[in-house]
Motif scaffolding. Structure first.
Motif, mmCIF file in Angstrom:
data_model
loop_
_atom_site.group_PDB
_atom_site.id
_atom_site.type_symbol
_atom_site.label_atom_id
_atom_site.label_comp_id
_atom_site.label_asym_id
_atom_site.label_seq_id
_atom_site.Cartn_x
_atom_site.Cartn_y
_atom_site.Cartn_z
ATOM 1 N N GLU A 204 4.651 -6.173 16.769
ATOM 2 C CA GLU A 204 5.159 -5.814 15.435
ATOM 3 C C GLU A 204 4.232 -6.334 14.346
ATOM 4 O O GLU A 204 3.932 -5.628 13.376
ATOM 5 N N ALA A 205 3.767 -7.568 14.503
ATOM 6 C CA ALA A 205 2.850 -8.127 13.514
ATOM 7 C C ALA A 205 1.548 -7.323 13.476
ATOM 8 O O ALA A 205 0.990 -7.083 12.396
ATOM 9 N N PHE A 209 0.379 -5.276 10.274
ATOM 10 C CA PHE A 209 -0.917 -5.635 9.686
ATOM 11 C C PHE A 209 -1.782 -4.395 9.475
ATOM 12 O O PHE A 209 -2.568 -4.318 8.520
ATOM 13 N N LEU A 210 -1.627 -3.393 10.360
ATOM 14 C CA LEU A 210 -2.399 -2.155 10.245
ATOM 15 C C LEU A 210 -1.748 -1.144 9.308
ATOM 16 O O LEU A 210 -2.194 -0.005 9.210
ATOM 17 N N SER A 225 -0.767 -8.182 6.135
ATOM 18 C CA SER A 225 -1.452 -6.941 5.788
ATOM 19 C C SER A 225 -1.710 -6.853 4.285
ATOM 20 O O SER A 225 -2.804 -6.487 3.839
ATOM 21 N N LEU A 226 -0.694 -7.195 3.484
ATOM 22 C CA LEU A 226 -0.850 -7.137 2.030
ATOM 23 C C LEU A 226 -1.858 -8.177 1.542
ATOM 24 O O LEU A 226 -2.637 -7.915 0.620
ATOM 25 N N ALA A 227 -1.847 -9.366 2.166
ATOM 26 C CA ALA A 227 -2.805 -10.394 1.769
ATOM 27 C C ALA A 227 -4.231 -9.917 2.023
ATOM 28 O O ALA A 227 -5.134 -10.158 1.218
ATOM 29 N N HIS A 228 -4.423 -9.230 3.147
ATOM 30 C CA HIS A 228 -5.759 -8.716 3.462
ATOM 31 C C HIS A 228 -6.159 -7.579 2.514
ATOM 32 O O HIS A 228 -7.301 -7.526 2.033
ATOM 33 N N ALA A 229 -5.196 -6.681 2.240
ATOM 34 C CA ALA A 229 -5.511 -5.504 1.420
ATOM 35 C C ALA A 229 -5.712 -5.862 -0.043
ATOM 36 O O ALA A 229 -6.432 -5.149 -0.756
ATOM 37 N N ARG A 230 -5.092 -6.929 -0.496
ATOM 38 C CA ARG A 230 -5.125 -7.252 -1.927
ATOM 39 C C ARG A 230 -5.999 -8.467 -2.234
ATOM 40 O O ARG A 230 -5.738 -9.220 -3.172
ATOM 41 N N SER A 231 -7.002 -8.648 -1.411
ATOM 42 C CA SER A 231 -8.093 -9.595 -1.707
ATOM 43 C C SER A 231 -7.654 -11.049 -1.801
ATOM 44 O O SER A 231 -8.230 -11.830 -2.572
ATOM 45 N N ALA A 232 -6.646 -11.423 -1.014
ATOM 46 C CA ALA A 232 -6.226 -12.826 -1.036
ATOM 47 C C ALA A 232 -7.323 -13.741 -0.514
ATOM 48 O O ALA A 232 -7.423 -14.910 -0.913
ATOM 49 N N PHE A 233 -8.169 -13.204 0.376
ATOM 50 C CA PHE A 233 -9.219 -14.035 0.970
ATOM 51 C C PHE A 233 -10.370 -14.305 -0.006
ATOM 52 O O PHE A 233 -11.238 -15.130 0.269
#
Length: 558
Positions: A204-205, A209-210, A225-233
């Protein structure tokens, strides 16, 4: 369940209980509404927002608490669906057999052959995002493993005597399966469900994430997924946006893994740690000296006691030797201690049995050997032919595969060489080597006993102990089996100890007979003398009680 297993189960259950409580009480524990913009975007952790906020200003602690509901819901429902479908397929295939079994199992093979994560992603893309999609896709890729596991168990149970008796009485599958098979496999279904939930949460994760989750109902995977897509890194926000849901997923998987392991150990006793059970507690009553000229099997002052409020002395001071090429018959009534002595002679008695005295195989005292040394000795220099041939054979594997396994456990050899050896063994006991492709249920009782004898001889042992090898066989087959054992011990120079209660049958082939009563060997002597002129009162009683077939002599021959 041992102490370590109980601690493992308690740890897993404790973690899971906390997670479930958090999921249920999320509306009460969350400081904000999950859809509310509670602060400025990318706010660092503070008193108002313990885990900070995301790029829109949603409180991340609130999303984490509500995310537990979605992640656990999808994992539990998907695992339940996969377990139910897998159990239905496995039980149907294992019990129905015939044409149904190969069709269902080829479908299982196809699903298991495909990589789980890529298959999950492909199915998820075609079905579109959403919670129902996640549940459907995860259950679709997970049921096959459950089906294969349970099918193997049902195959074994199907051939048990009590199931065969029910079928012989006319009981149909709708009577046998729910009342007898399902209760028997139920203990295995629980650990399968728990472990499937662990895998379902990870899948599920991955799907979330995808981007294949429901954006309106955020799970822990959706947060990642949202953290990755919205430039949290690209900012420090990943510290409070990515790490908490990642740790929550890891903690949940750990809880289910610990719980699943404990359940599986309870359902499968063979998986438990073998601490003291491998070797019996040995109390030295007599110090035995190893002599170079010892026969292959020497039993000296052997005693076996089961402690308790009223200790039971199953074997009491037994002394017996079996020379190379000699057949000794051990006879006595049921409960006299014959099988206990046989098990002790192979080093199979574990706690609570207390063993005294000595058992030596080719001069090696079993009490002085380590667990690994005992394992290497059994099946190699000393072999056991058990009472029930069907119980000794795995109904799921062919007899040829089981013979190959018996060879390769003790011999470093190629599979082709082991198969050649298996064919030789089948021929040795009078079975067409081509029948090595058959399963145990396709053999008669006498033929199964021959297979078990072949397994015992796989590594050319010096000592063979046959524990009532003719039990449950008709008179003619009993004679065939004993004559086979007699011929093999003469041909191979085996030291053969045959445990039996059939005195007339064993006296035909035995060199010596040992008579056992209430754990004691009361008489040991040449077979002809023991049968014709028994010295002990109990032996005389056995001889007089034994049924012998005596045909009248026709008058023309008198």
């Amino acid at each position: 369940m041992n102490r370590l297993s109980r601690r493992t189960a308690a740890t897993g259950a404790g973690i899971l209980a906390v997670l479930l409580l958090v999921a249920v009480a999320a509306p009460l524990l969350a400081p904000y509404d999950p859809a509310e913009r509670a602060g400025r975007p990318f706010a660092a952790p503070s008193g108002a927002h313990l885990l900070g906020t995301d790029d829109i200003g949603h409180d991340l602690l609130t999303e984490l608490l509500y995310g537990a509901r979605v992640s656990l819901l999808v994992g539990l429902v998907a695992a339940l669906a996969a377990t139910l479908v897998g159990a239905a397929v496995g039980v149907t295939a294992g019990y129905a057999r015939g044409r149904v079994d190969p069709v269902l199992m080829r479908l299982v093979d196809v699903v298991l052959a495909l990589p789980a994560l890529p298959l999950t992603i492909v199915l998820g893309v075609f079905a579109g995002p959403g919670l129902s999609t996640q549940i459907l896709v995860i259950a679709t890729v997970m049921w096959a493993g459950v089906a294969r596991e349970l099918r193997a168990q049902v195959l074994s149970l199907r051939e048990r005597d009590h199931i065969q008796a029910l079928r012989a009485m006319g009981a149909g599958p709708w009577h046998v399966v729910p009342r007898h098979l399902l209760p028997a496999v139920a203990p295995l279904v629980v650990p399968q469900f728990v472990l499937a939930t662990k895998t379902a949460i990870l899948l599920e994760a991955s799907l979330a994430f995808l981007g294949l989750g429901d954006i309106a109902q955020k799970s822990w995977g959706t947060m990642l997924s949202l953290a990755h897509a919205r430039s949290a890194f690209l900012t420090d926000a990943w510290l409070w946006w990515v790490i908490p849901p990642g740790l929550a997923i890891a903690l949940t998987v750990l809880a289910f893994a610990l719980l699943g392991q404990a359940f599986e150990e309870r359902a499968r006793p063979s998986l438990r740690g073998r601490v003291a059970a491998v070797r019996p507690r040995v109390r030295r009553g007599h110090m035995s000296v190893v002599r170079a000229d010892d026969p292959p099997l020497v039993i000296e002052h052997l005693g076996v006691t089961y402690p308790g409020p009223g200790p039971v002395r199953a074997v009491d001071g037994a002394d017996l030797e079996v020379a190379a090429g000699e057949l000794v018959g051990l006879v006595g009534e049921s409960g006299s201690g014959k099988s206990t002595l046989a098990a002790a002679a192979v080093g199979l008695l574990g706690p609570p049995a207390e063993v005294t005295g000595a058992v030596r195989i080719e001069g090696r005292d079993l009490a002085t050997l380590s667990a690994e040394e005992l394992r290497r000795l059994r099946g190699d220099r000393v072999a056991l032919i058990p009472q029930e041939a069907m119980s000794a054979l795995n109904p799921v594997h062919t007899v040829g595969d089981q013979l190959v396994e018996a060879v390769r456990v003790h011999r470093r050899t190629s599979r082709s060489a082991a198969r050649a050896r298996a064919a030789e063994l089948l021929e040795l006991v009078g079975i067409d080597p081509r029948r090595g492709r058959d399963h145990p249920h396709q053999f008669s009782g006498g033929m199964r006993q021959r297979v078990v004898i072949a397994m015992a001889l796989a590594n050319e042992p010096a000592v063979v102990i046959a524990d009532e090898p003719t039990t449950g066989l008709d008179v003619l087959v009993q004679r065939e089996v004993l004559e086979l054992l007699d011929g093999l011990r003469r041909r191979m120079g085996l030291a053969l100890l045959v445990v039996t209660h059939d005195l007339p049958m064993i006296e035909r082939v035995a060199d010596r007979i040992a008579v056992m009563q209430a754990g004691r060997l009361v008489e040991v002597g040449p077979a002809a003398r023991v049968a014709a002129a028994p010295q002990h009162p109990y032996t005389r009683l056995l001889v007089e009680s034994a049924a012998r077939l005596e045909l009248p002599v026709p008058e023309v021959l008198r």
